[in-house]
Design a protein around this motif. Sequence first.
Motif, mmCIF file in Angstrom:
data_model
loop_
_atom_site.group_PDB
_atom_site.id
_atom_site.type_symbol
_atom_site.label_atom_id
_atom_site.label_comp_id
_atom_site.label_asym_id
_atom_site.label_seq_id
_atom_site.Cartn_x
_atom_site.Cartn_y
_atom_site.Cartn_z
ATOM 1 N N MET A 95 0.710 -1.142 0.068
ATOM 2 C CA MET A 95 0.007 0.210 -0.159
ATOM 3 C C MET A 95 0.872 1.332 0.058
ATOM 4 N N ILE A 96 1.964 1.162 0.469
ATOM 5 C CA ILE A 96 2.854 2.386 1.156
ATOM 6 C C ILE A 96 3.620 2.711 -0.559
ATOM 7 N N VAL A 97 3.920 1.609 -1.176
ATOM 8 C CA VAL A 97 4.404 1.742 -2.645
ATOM 9 C C VAL A 97 3.281 2.379 -3.487
ATOM 10 N N ARG A 98 2.238 1.870 -3.356
ATOM 11 C CA ARG A 98 1.203 2.243 -4.481
ATOM 12 C C ARG A 98 0.713 3.611 -4.140
ATOM 13 N N LYS A 99 0.741 4.247 -3.056
ATOM 14 C CA LYS A 99 0.276 5.477 -2.571
ATOM 15 C C LYS A 99 1.256 6.507 -2.837
ATOM 16 N N SER A 100 2.671 6.161 -2.728
ATOM 17 C CA SER A 100 3.708 7.058 -2.990
ATOM 18 C C SER A 100 3.788 7.642 -4.316
ATOM 19 N N ILE A 101 3.013 6.982 -5.111
ATOM 20 C CA ILE A 101 3.178 7.570 -6.636
ATOM 21 C C ILE A 101 2.191 8.458 -6.998
ATOM 22 N N GLU A 102 1.241 8.610 -6.162
ATOM 23 C CA GLU A 102 0.298 9.858 -6.321
ATOM 24 C C GLU A 102 1.189 11.061 -6.515
ATOM 25 N N LYS A 103 0.786 12.126 -7.136
ATOM 26 C CA LYS A 103 1.119 13.369 -7.403
ATOM 27 C C LYS A 103 1.187 14.145 -6.238
ATOM 28 N N VAL A 104 2.292 14.795 -6.318
ATOM 29 C CA VAL A 104 2.485 16.072 -4.947
ATOM 30 C C VAL A 104 2.401 17.414 -5.562
ATOM 31 N N ASN A 105 1.250 18.005 -5.509
ATOM 32 C CA ASN A 105 1.074 19.453 -6.087
ATOM 33 C C ASN A 105 1.935 20.576 -5.514
ATOM 34 N N ILE A 106 2.268 20.543 -4.321
ATOM 35 C CA ILE A 106 2.892 21.639 -3.777
ATOM 36 C C ILE A 106 4.431 21.891 -4.178
ATOM 37 N N PHE A 107 4.993 20.656 -4.667
ATOM 38 C CA PHE A 107 6.599 20.977 -4.874
ATOM 39 C C PHE A 107 6.622 21.834 -6.066
ATOM 40 N N SER A 108 7.242 22.833 -6.297
ATOM 41 C CA SER A 108 7.399 23.779 -7.236
ATOM 42 C C SER A 108 8.481 22.884 -8.045
ATOM 43 N N ASP A 109 8.804 23.446 -9.741
ATOM 44 C CA ASP A 109 9.615 22.775 -10.281
ATOM 45 C C ASP A 109 11.313 23.367 -9.803
ATOM 46 N N TYR A 110 11.249 24.316 -9.268
ATOM 47 C CA TYR A 110 12.457 24.966 -8.762
ATOM 48 C C TYR A 110 13.444 23.921 -8.309
ATOM 49 N N LYS A 111 14.547 23.837 -8.640
ATOM 50 C CA LYS A 111 15.449 22.895 -7.954
ATOM 51 C C LYS A 111 15.884 23.177 -6.618
ATOM 52 N N VAL A 112 15.526 22.482 -5.833
ATOM 53 C CA VAL A 112 15.851 22.842 -4.453
ATOM 54 C C VAL A 112 15.885 21.292 -3.653
ATOM 55 N N PHE A 113 16.760 21.086 -2.724
ATOM 56 C CA PHE A 113 17.167 19.909 -2.283
ATOM 57 C C PHE A 113 16.063 19.790 -1.054
ATOM 58 N N ARG A 114 15.191 18.635 -1.018
ATOM 59 C CA ARG A 114 13.959 18.507 -0.427
ATOM 60 C C ARG A 114 14.239 17.524 0.742
ATOM 61 N N ILE A 115 14.155 18.062 2.091
ATOM 62 C CA ILE A 115 14.324 17.225 2.983
ATOM 63 C C ILE A 115 12.890 17.063 3.902
ATOM 64 N N VAL A 116 12.401 15.845 4.487
ATOM 65 C CA VAL A 116 11.350 15.635 4.866
ATOM 66 C C VAL A 116 11.463 14.891 6.255
ATOM 67 N N ALA A 117 10.496 15.142 7.307
ATOM 68 C CA ALA A 117 10.531 14.591 8.520
ATOM 69 C C ALA A 117 8.994 14.438 8.792
ATOM 70 N N VAL A 118 8.657 13.325 9.467
ATOM 71 C CA VAL A 118 7.430 12.971 9.580
ATOM 72 C C VAL A 118 7.045 12.560 10.916
ATOM 73 N N GLY A 119 6.237 13.015 11.938
ATOM 74 C CA GLY A 119 5.812 12.574 13.166
ATOM 75 C C GLY A 119 5.236 13.741 13.904
ATOM 76 N N THR A 120 4.558 13.541 15.174
ATOM 77 C CA THR A 120 3.680 14.219 15.979
ATOM 78 C C THR A 120 4.861 15.493 16.359
ATOM 79 N N LEU A 121 4.033 16.612 16.341
ATOM 80 C CA LEU A 121 4.897 17.872 16.622
ATOM 81 C C LEU A 121 4.802 17.942 18.180
ATOM 82 N N LYS A 122 5.835 17.289 18.762
ATOM 83 C CA LYS A 122 6.046 17.291 20.088
ATOM 84 C C LYS A 122 7.676 17.193 20.468
#
Length: 369
Positions: free
Chosen positions: A178-205
């Motif tokens: 399921m993770i792999v399947r849902k990961s291919i959905e398009k992300v609209n918020i990312f611009s085409d501008y070339k920037v190094f994207r870092i991501v963190a996931v978790g409760t804001l605590k």
Amino acid sequence: MKKVLFLIHDLGQGGAEKVLINLVNHLDLARFDVTVMSLFGGGINEQFLKPEIKYLTVFKKMVPGNTKLMKMLSPNQLHKCFIREKYDIEISYLEGPAARIISGCKDDTTKLVSWIHVEQHTMKQLSASFRSAKEASECYGRFDMTVCVSKCVRDDFCEILDYKKPCRVLYNTVESEMIVRKSIEKVNIFSDYKVFRIVAVGTLKAIKGYERLFEVVKKLTLESYSIHLYVLGIGPEKKKLENYIKENELEKVISLLGYDTNPYKFVKNCDLFVCSSYAEGFSTSATEALIVGTPVCTVEVSGMKEMLGENNEYGIVTENNEEALYQGIKRLLDNPDLLAHYKKQAEIRGRMFNTENTVKAVEEMLLSL
């Protein structure tokens, strides 16, 4: 057929809650009659339980000061109040209040399992939800089996309690397909501008260490690195983190995206996943990053070396401090070939967390009791 109860504090957005949903949704219902009970209802993960899984709540919503209130009753009294049916196996699926309640079962024919998700380091922390250290030790001593999500968590738990009863490691269940399947959905918020994207996931605590991650991002930005940090999650530190971003003029560099039922598409489309936590159990988010093939850079918390290798074979594990995390991220920014190497290694390591294998291990444990 084994009648099995899983008791958890709530089904909110946390990693343990998500993993429990993954596990029960994939158990063989021809062999297990499964009930999930949460002490408090209203959790965002409730919607993902399969309809075949029985779901019960003790209270419709969170009760302020509930831990103190529950200490007024003994484990046996709490069990009589909350657990009204007879089960073959009762599982406390988090340390603390759930463990105290399940330990109150007096039916010798019911097998009791305690599931430990985080390192607790001291008896004071381990016994916080109990009346005393003595009560905590007695309660955990009533379980027939203790399951820990990583070797570090197991070693920590056994050392604190000098625990001699059966205790084993079972890795978290994630829905890899399921993770792999849902990961291919398009992300609209990312611009085409070339920037190094870092991501963190978790409760804001506070324990997630986001403020020090923001400091690292700020430092790298001042050094003219073209980066953008995306944080997925909600929680009590939101306002504080928003203020930090505003005060340091980082609105164009750090984005708080809130909670999303599909974090995988964001992680997949980022260049690097980062964990800055002060403590973890066995990070579900880091596991999911590997599954979608995103390189991981993390401070050393429980389970990360098991996941990424003792010698950084599958990702970078730094010392658990801000400077070390800064150096780890900077190293990847300066070495595109190394980043590409860890992307390939992430894809390889991600195969380890196959849903079928982790569920089978749990089923075998339950049938062995």
